[in-house]
Design a protein around this motif. Structure first.
Motif, PDB file in Angstrom:
ATOM      1  N   LEU A   1     -22.204 -28.311 -25.674  1.00 35.94           N
ATOM      2  CA  LEU A   1     -22.588 -28.850 -24.376  1.00 35.94           C
ATOM      3  C   LEU A   1     -21.515 -29.834 -23.915  1.00 35.94           C
ATOM      4  O   LEU A   1     -21.169 -30.763 -24.639  1.00 35.94           O
ATOM      5  N   VAL A   2     -20.994 -29.620 -22.719  1.00 39.74           N
ATOM      6  CA  VAL A   2     -19.975 -30.492 -22.150  1.00 39.74           C
ATOM      7  C   VAL A   2     -20.547 -31.152 -20.903  1.00 39.74           C
ATOM      8  O   VAL A   2     -21.136 -30.483 -20.045  1.00 39.74           O
ATOM      9  N   PHE A   3     -20.374 -32.475 -20.798  1.00 41.82           N
ATOM     10  CA  PHE A   3     -20.886 -33.222 -19.644  1.00 41.82           C
ATOM     11  C   PHE A   3     -19.781 -34.124 -19.117  1.00 41.82           C
ATOM     12  O   PHE A   3     -19.152 -34.872 -19.872  1.00 41.82           O
ATOM     13  N   ASP A   4     -19.530 -34.036 -17.822  1.00 51.00           N
ATOM     14  CA  ASP A   4     -18.470 -34.838 -17.201  1.00 51.00           C
ATOM     15  C   ASP A   4     -19.019 -35.930 -16.292  1.00 51.00           C
ATOM     16  O   ASP A   4     -18.262 -36.534 -15.523  1.00 51.00           O
ATOM     17  N   GLY A   5     -20.307 -36.174 -16.386  1.00 50.52           N
ATOM     18  CA  GLY A   5     -20.923 -37.180 -15.536  1.00 50.52           C
ATOM     19  C   GLY A   5     -21.539 -36.597 -14.286  1.00 50.52           C
ATOM     20  O   GLY A   5     -22.340 -37.254 -13.617  1.00 50.52           O
ATOM     21  N   THR A   6     -21.165 -35.362 -13.962  1.00 48.05           N
ATOM     22  CA  THR A   6     -21.682 -34.693 -12.769  1.00 48.05           C
ATOM     23  C   THR A   6     -22.478 -33.449 -13.115  1.00 48.05           C
ATOM     24  O   THR A   6     -23.581 -33.233 -12.609  1.00 48.05           O
ATOM     25  N   ARG A   7     -21.902 -32.617 -13.984  1.00 48.98           N
ATOM     26  CA  ARG A   7     -22.599 -31.384 -14.340  1.00 48.98           C
ATOM     27  C   ARG A   7     -22.444 -31.085 -15.822  1.00 48.98           C
ATOM     28  O   ARG A   7     -21.501 -31.531 -16.480  1.00 48.98           O
ATOM     29  N   TYR A   8     -23.404 -30.301 -16.297  1.00 45.65           N
ATOM     30  CA  TYR A   8     -23.400 -29.857 -17.690  1.00 45.65           C
ATOM     31  C   TYR A   8     -22.828 -28.442 -17.747  1.00 45.65           C
ATOM     32  O   TYR A   8     -23.145 -27.605 -16.907  1.00 45.65           O
ATOM     33  N   GLN A   9     -21.997 -28.199 -18.739  1.00 39.51           N
ATOM     34  CA  GLN A   9     -21.493 -26.860 -18.987  1.00 39.51           C
ATOM     35  C   GLN A   9     -21.738 -26.501 -20.447  1.00 39.51           C
ATOM     36  O   GLN A   9     -21.668 -27.369 -21.320  1.00 39.51           O
ATOM     37  N   ILE A  10     -22.010 -25.241 -20.685  1.00 38.84           N
ATOM     38  CA  ILE A  10     -22.162 -24.756 -22.052  1.00 38.84           C
ATOM     39  C   ILE A  10     -21.003 -23.817 -22.343  1.00 38.84           C
ATOM     40  O   ILE A  10     -20.797 -22.838 -21.634  1.00 38.84           O
ATOM     41  N   ILE A  11     -20.237 -24.154 -23.366  1.00 42.46           N
ATOM     42  CA  ILE A  11     -19.100 -23.337 -23.786  1.00 42.46           C
ATOM     43  C   ILE A  11     -19.455 -22.714 -25.131  1.00 42.46           C
ATOM     44  O   ILE A  11     -19.686 -23.425 -26.106  1.00 42.46           O
ATOM     45  N   SER A  12     -19.510 -21.401 -25.157  1.00 39.54           N
ATOM     46  CA  SER A  12     -20.012 -20.697 -26.343  1.00 39.54           C
ATOM     47  C   SER A  12     -18.958 -19.781 -26.943  1.00 39.54           C
ATOM     48  O   SER A  12     -18.059 -19.297 -26.250  1.00 39.54           O
ATOM     49  N   SER A  13     -19.107 -19.551 -28.231  1.00 38.28           N
ATOM     50  CA  SER A  13     -18.317 -18.541 -28.939  1.00 38.28           C
ATOM     51  C   SER A  13     -19.244 -17.892 -29.958  1.00 38.28           C
ATOM     52  O   SER A  13     -20.276 -18.467 -30.331  1.00 38.28           O
ATOM     53  N   PRO A  14     -18.917 -16.691 -30.429  1.00 38.75           N
ATOM     54  CA  PRO A  14     -19.768 -16.054 -31.442  1.00 38.75           C
ATOM     55  C   PRO A  14     -19.915 -16.935 -32.682  1.00 38.75           C
ATOM     56  O   PRO A  14     -18.939 -17.526 -33.136  1.00 38.75           O
ATOM     57  N   ARG A  15     -21.134 -17.038 -33.184  1.00 37.97           N
ATOM     58  CA  ARG A  15     -21.360 -17.829 -34.398  1.00 37.97           C
ATOM     59  C   ARG A  15     -20.909 -17.014 -35.608  1.00 37.97           C
ATOM     60  O   ARG A  15     -21.289 -15.857 -35.774  1.00 37.97           O
ATOM     61  N   ILE A  16     -20.111 -17.631 -36.455  1.00 40.23           N
ATOM     62  CA  ILE A  16     -19.564 -16.962 -37.631  1.00 40.23           C
ATOM     63  C   ILE A  16     -20.285 -17.473 -38.869  1.00 40.23           C
ATOM     64  O   ILE A  16     -20.348 -18.679 -39.109  1.00 40.23           O
ATOM     65  N   GLN A  17     -20.836 -16.569 -39.644  1.00 38.10           N
ATOM     66  CA  GLN A  17     -21.560 -16.941 -40.858  1.00 38.10           C
ATOM     67  C   GLN A  17     -20.558 -17.150 -41.991  1.00 38.10           C
ATOM     68  O   GLN A  17     -20.037 -16.211 -42.567  1.00 38.10           O
TER      69      GLN A  17
END
Length: 269
Positions: A187-203
């Motif tokens: 979760l990324v927050f810049d004070g204005t909006r939230y963004q979700i940056i995802s990548s495949p989860r590696i076991q």
């Protein structure tokens, strides 16, 4: 044109997977000249931390002064800062030299469970260091300690990110490695909006040094003049490769592969 320079203020990992060693490897792979101020010597390997030997605060400040006198960094990151006294000294030095592009990785606990931050240091981090942060990169347990919140959902992460923003950090990245989503979602927050940056989860159990490497990659990109959101996205790609193509060494939590990003391409998407 002179080289772009980045500084790591962190502990030394004798096993080479985290701390100063991981940071310098990351800087090198991203073609940034790396410098270091060592805050502590640790005896550790993939099985855990067997000993922590802090440097004197004066010795750490002296390292920073030497760098400032000759090799001004375009960006810097902090990692293992073991005491409130040290956090205050580092924060004062950053302010003294007006250093910019500060990445705070609030290292608290090693993969093996050893505590790397004294309790009294948490208050100093909140009051002295976080207000200087261009980017702060806590994982979920670290965000819980810093905010006092219990984080069980993405909404909880948003509340925690808002609190960290209110402490003075400009960009907050609450890492998703400890989350329960099918993807590794930051979760990324810049004070204005939230963004979700995802990548495949590696076991894999081979994730030693992921936080250090991720924050170092952000630092390297900021040093190059890349805007924070883009720097975070590029760093996410870098650490995804490093985890996906791990080195399979050691008997415990093995290190990530710092040269995977160059070897296997710029994106797995």
């Amino acid at each position: 044109m002179s080289a772009v320079k980045a500084l790591s203020i962190a502990g030394s990992d004798s096993g080479g997977g985290a701390g100063i060693q991981a940071d310098l490897k990351t800087f090198q792979e991203l073609e940034v000249y790396g410098m270091s101020a060592v805050t502590a010597i640790t005896a550790q390997n993939t099985l855990g931390v067997q000993g922590v030997y802090p440097m004197a605060v004066d010795a750490i400040v002296h390292q920073l002064q030497s760098i400032a006198d000759d090799l001004t960094p375009q960006a810097l990151k902090t990692g293992m800062l073991f005491s409130g006294e040290l956090i205050t000294a580092v924060a004062n030095t950053i302010k003294k030299y007006s250093w910019k592009n500060i990445v705070v990785d609030p290292v608290m606990v090693a993969k093996g469970g050893a505590s790397l931050l004294q309790e009294e240091a948490i208050d100093a981090m909140k009051k002295e260091l976080i207000p200087l942060a261009t980017v702060i990169t806590p994982n979920i347990p670290e965000a819980e300690v810093l905010t006092g919140l219990r984080i069980n959902s993405m909404e909880d992460r948003k509340k925690a990110a808002t609190l960290l923003r209110n402490m003075g950090a400009h960009f907050i990245v609450i890492k998703g490695g400890h989350g329960e989503e099918e993807t590794a979602s930051d979760l990324v927050f810049d004070g204005t909006r939230y963004q979700i940056i995802s990548s495949p989860r590696i076991q894999t159990k081979n994730t030693h040094g992921t936080g250090c490497t991720f924050s170092a990659a952000i630092t390297a990109h900021l040093a190059k003049g890349i805007e924070p959101i883009e720097a975070i996205k590029l760093a996410k790609d870098f650490i995804h490769h490093a985890i996906q193509y791990d080195l399979k060494i050691g008997s415990g939590h093995g290190p990530t592969n710092h040269f995977a990003f160059k070897k296997y391409g710029v994106s797995t998407k």
